[in-house]
Design an enzyme around this catalytic site. Structure first.
Site, PDB file in Angstrom:
ATOM      1  CE  LYS A 160      -3.952  -1.792   2.659  1.00 28.88           C
ATOM      2  NZ  LYS A 160      -4.991  -1.568   1.635  1.00 28.88           N
TER       3      LYS A 160
ATOM      4  CG  ASP B  80      -7.615  -4.682   7.308  1.00 32.80           C
ATOM      5  OD1 ASP B  80      -8.789  -4.372   7.062  1.00 32.80           O
ATOM      6  OD2 ASP B  80      -6.874  -5.269   6.490  1.00 32.80           O
TER       7      ASP B  80
ATOM      8  CG  ASP C 204      -3.854  -4.133  -0.341  1.00 28.24           C
ATOM      9  OD1 ASP C 204      -4.009  -4.504   0.848  1.00 28.24           O
ATOM     10  OD2 ASP C 204      -3.955  -2.948  -0.703  1.00 28.24           O
TER      11      ASP C 204
ATOM     12  NE  ARG D 243     -10.907  -9.780  -2.026  1.00 29.24           N
ATOM     13  CZ  ARG D 243     -11.306  -8.891  -2.926  1.00 29.24           C
ATOM     14  NH1 ARG D 243     -11.642  -9.294  -4.139  1.00 29.24           N
ATOM     15  NH2 ARG D 243     -11.369  -7.618  -2.639  1.00 29.24           N
TER      16      ARG D 243
HETATM   17  N1  BES Z   1      -8.192  -3.607   4.354  1.00 25.91           N
HETATM   18  C1  BES Z   1      -8.334  -3.244   2.993  1.00 25.91           C
HETATM   19  C2  BES Z   1      -9.639  -2.504   2.707  1.00 25.91           C
HETATM   20  C3  BES Z   1      -9.775  -1.136   3.308  1.00 25.91           C
HETATM   21  C4  BES Z   1      -9.358  -0.023   2.627  1.00 25.91           C
HETATM   22  C5  BES Z   1     -10.389  -0.957   4.549  1.00 25.91           C
HETATM   23  C6  BES Z   1      -9.526   1.250   3.166  1.00 25.91           C
HETATM   24  C7  BES Z   1     -10.546   0.302   5.090  1.00 25.91           C
HETATM   25  C8  BES Z   1     -10.118   1.398   4.386  1.00 25.91           C
HETATM   26  C9  BES Z   1      -8.328  -4.484   2.110  1.00 25.91           C
HETATM   27  O1  BES Z   1      -7.535  -5.523   2.552  1.00 25.91           O
HETATM   28  C10 BES Z   1      -7.794  -4.059   0.778  1.00 25.91           C
HETATM   29  O2  BES Z   1      -6.670  -3.681   0.721  1.00 25.91           O
HETATM   30  N2  BES Z   1      -8.636  -4.153  -0.247  1.00 25.91           N
HETATM   31  C11 BES Z   1      -8.253  -3.780  -1.558  1.00 25.91           C
HETATM   32  C12 BES Z   1      -8.781  -4.815  -2.517  1.00 25.91           C
HETATM   33  C13 BES Z   1      -8.292  -4.653  -3.930  1.00 25.91           C
HETATM   34  C14 BES Z   1      -6.812  -4.934  -3.996  1.00 25.91           C
HETATM   35  C15 BES Z   1      -9.073  -5.579  -4.807  1.00 25.91           C
HETATM   36  C16 BES Z   1      -8.835  -2.403  -1.870  1.00 25.91           C
HETATM   37  O3  BES Z   1      -9.963  -2.140  -1.460  1.00 25.91           O
HETATM   38  O4  BES Z   1      -8.133  -1.607  -2.480  1.00 25.91           O
HETATM   39 ZN    ZN Z   2      -7.237  -5.641   4.569  1.00 30.24          ZN
HETATM   40 MN    MN Z   3      -5.522  -5.360   1.896  1.00 29.89          MN
END
Ligand code: BES
Ligand code: ZN
Ligand code: MN
Length: 514
Positions: free
Chosen positions: A274, A285, A344, A348
């Protein structure tokens, strides 16, 4: 913090402050009117001065010379026409935050006349708000600047049903404490809130509440075939923990509700790392997992008549030397293979095995909660969580149970198109489906691991924590989804008239709204 009932006449109550409610633009009613009369109209005068607009949580303070209570704090419940009992949690939270910062340690708080006939839920919300309003966010400050001082709160029962108020307070305290437990687990930084620490916190909950606990370590998880969960953990130096808590409230029943929560104690993104901006927020998280542990502790107190298992796959998502690489293929507990396109999209991956495990334990209904997608924050902002399900009747039951708690959930659709987006060329599934409908492709992915069990997925990415404080709540973690989890469990528990009423203080939950 002590919250208790007091039967005295409002005008005779000894306290640092007496808290009374009002509705914006309306004449004072009930205890507020009584106190105002006794003080020669100071509150009505202050309200008519135009100093307060009367939005929920707005307030005026008056000093009550020569009275056993030294101050009166009138707090707005907002519009009279849109009153709902859960707003009393915000009313009470606003009062303890305002007075607590002014070092008032002992307060008495009045219910509005609308509580008559609905005392238990109303008192429950007041107690919940007192506890959640006093949540301490200064855990790591040597000399906390803004620790709240209110420690003693009496709820006025004069003119109301005292027993109902008493049982309502007990329930509200249990819920408020569970909400704060979830918030404390979430706000604790990832160097302290490791998967191991989460498992220890779950063990404490089990010990205190008489729940069974089982914590699978890496080797046991491997033995169960949790290749998807372990693929996330392998980049981290912290050992993963797969936490299982069990509450048996109805041993004669085969029904089993599974609450499943994402327990990523820190999400760096892994190799698909990230950006630095706001990455510190990824200590939150594990909010879904914290919500599961906390809801289980509330159920241990409230004792509804049903069986519940709480499942929290806990791990960091780190880019270590052994980390999963984009393109790697992993195998989940149900045998399905997953091409990891983006490391990331790890939530899931850990939930896939947790959902399989819920089925293995014989779950007849499953709800999961996860800070799963940034796309959810784009879709709904911080105003509501997304709810996706494979079973309309179960979803309706959940939404009906959750609505009176004040936590908001918004039904989002499932279409086969989303499943199609998650197909891989080389494996059964891939873990990302591109930018369109990111929240719903994530849900479609999870659906592949629940089989036919009625299931609801809650994306709490926008609601688990907030950047801004409000009159009634500190900024940071909110405790979502604890209230909804508890409400669902209570709504699934068959009503049993022979049981102690404390578990169902309102007696008729369908009448929760006034
Ligand atoms: N923990 C994050 C989602 C998240 C983002 C929660 C911002 C709270 C605030 C999750 O693990 C993640 O990184 N999701 C990605 C998925 C993508 C790579 C398909 C996302 O949402 O960018
Ligand atoms: Zn996450
Ligand atoms: Mn993530």
């Amino acid at each position: 913090m002590q919250v208790y009932r007091i039967a005295d006449e409002p005008t005779g109550i000894g306290a640092g402050a007496l808290v009374v409610p009002f509705f914006s633009g309306n004449p004072l009613e009930g205890v507020a009117a009584e106190i105002d009369d006794a003080l020669g109209g100071v509150i009505a005068d202050a309200l008519s001065s135009g100093d307060v607009r009367g939005k929920l949580g707005d307030h005026v303070l008056a000093y009550a010379k020569d009275r056993p209570f030294r101050r009166v704090l009138a707090v707005s419940l907002g519009d009279r026409g849109s009153f709902e009992p859960y707003l009393l949690a915000r009313y009470a939270g606003a009062a303890v935050r305002y007075l607590g910062r002014r070092n008032v340690d002992k307060i008495a708080i009045a219910l509005p006349p609308q509580a008559a006939g609905n005392e238990a839920p109303c008192a429950s919300f007041v107690a919940e708000g007192v506890i959640t309003g006093s949540f301490d966010t200064t855990l790591y400050q040597e000399h906390p600047e803004r620790r709240l001082a209110t420690t003693d709160v009496a709820v006025l029962s004069h003119g109301f049903n005292a027993d109902e108020i008493e049982s309502g307070i007990a329930r509200g305290v249990a819920i408020g404490e569970a909400v704060n437990l979830a918030r404390r687990l979430a706000i604790t930084p990832a160097n302290d809130m490791t998967p191991t620490k989460m498992a220890e916190e779950a063990a404490k909950v089990a010990q205190a509440g008489g729940l069974q606990i089982d914590v699978l370590d890496e080797e046991q998880a491997r033995h169960e075939g949790m290749g998807s969960f372990l693929s996330v953990a392998q980049g981290s130096a912290q050992p993963p923990k797969f936490i299982v808590l069990r509450y048996d409230g109805d041993p004669s029943s085969k029904e089993l509700l599974a609450l499943v929560g994402k327990g990523i104690t820190f999400d760096t993104g892994g190799i698909s790392i990230k950006p630095a901006e706001k990455m510190e927020e990824m200590k939150y998280d594990m909010s879904g997992g914290a919500g599961v542990i906390a809801a289980m502790s509330a159920l241990a107190n409230l004792k509804p008549k049903l069986n519940v298992v709480g499942i929290v796959p806990a791990t960091e998502n780190m880019p270590g030397g052994k980390a999963t690489k984009p393109g790697d293929i992993v195998r989940a507990m149900n045998g399905k293979t997953i091409e990891v396109i983006n490391t990331d999209a790890e939530g899931r991956l850990i939930l896939a095995d947790a959902l399989c495990y819920a089925n293995k334990l014989g779950a007849t209904k499953i709800v999961d909660a996860a800070t799963l997608t940034g796309a959810c924050v784009i879709a709904l902002g911080h105003a509501a969580s997304a709810a996706v399900s494979n079973d309309g009747a179960f979803l309706d039951e959940f939404l009906t149970a959750a609505r009176p708690t004040g936590e908001r959930y918004w039904h989002m659709p499932y279409y086969e198109d989303y499943t199609t987006q998650m197909k891989s060329d080389i494996a059964d599934l891939k873990n990302t489906g591109g930018r369109p409908a990111g929240t719903l492709t994530a849900a479609a992915f999870l659906r592949e691991f629940v089989d036919k069990t009625p299931w609801i997925h809650l994306d709490i990415a926008g609601t688990a924590y907030l950047d801004n404080e409000s009159a009634w709540q500190a900024k940071g973690p909110t405790g979502t989804p604890v209230r909804a989890f508890v409400a669902l469990a209570e709504s699934l528990a068959p009503l049993d008239s022979a049981r102690d009423d404390a578990a169902h203080p309102n007696g008729a939950r369908a009448e929760l709204t006034v």
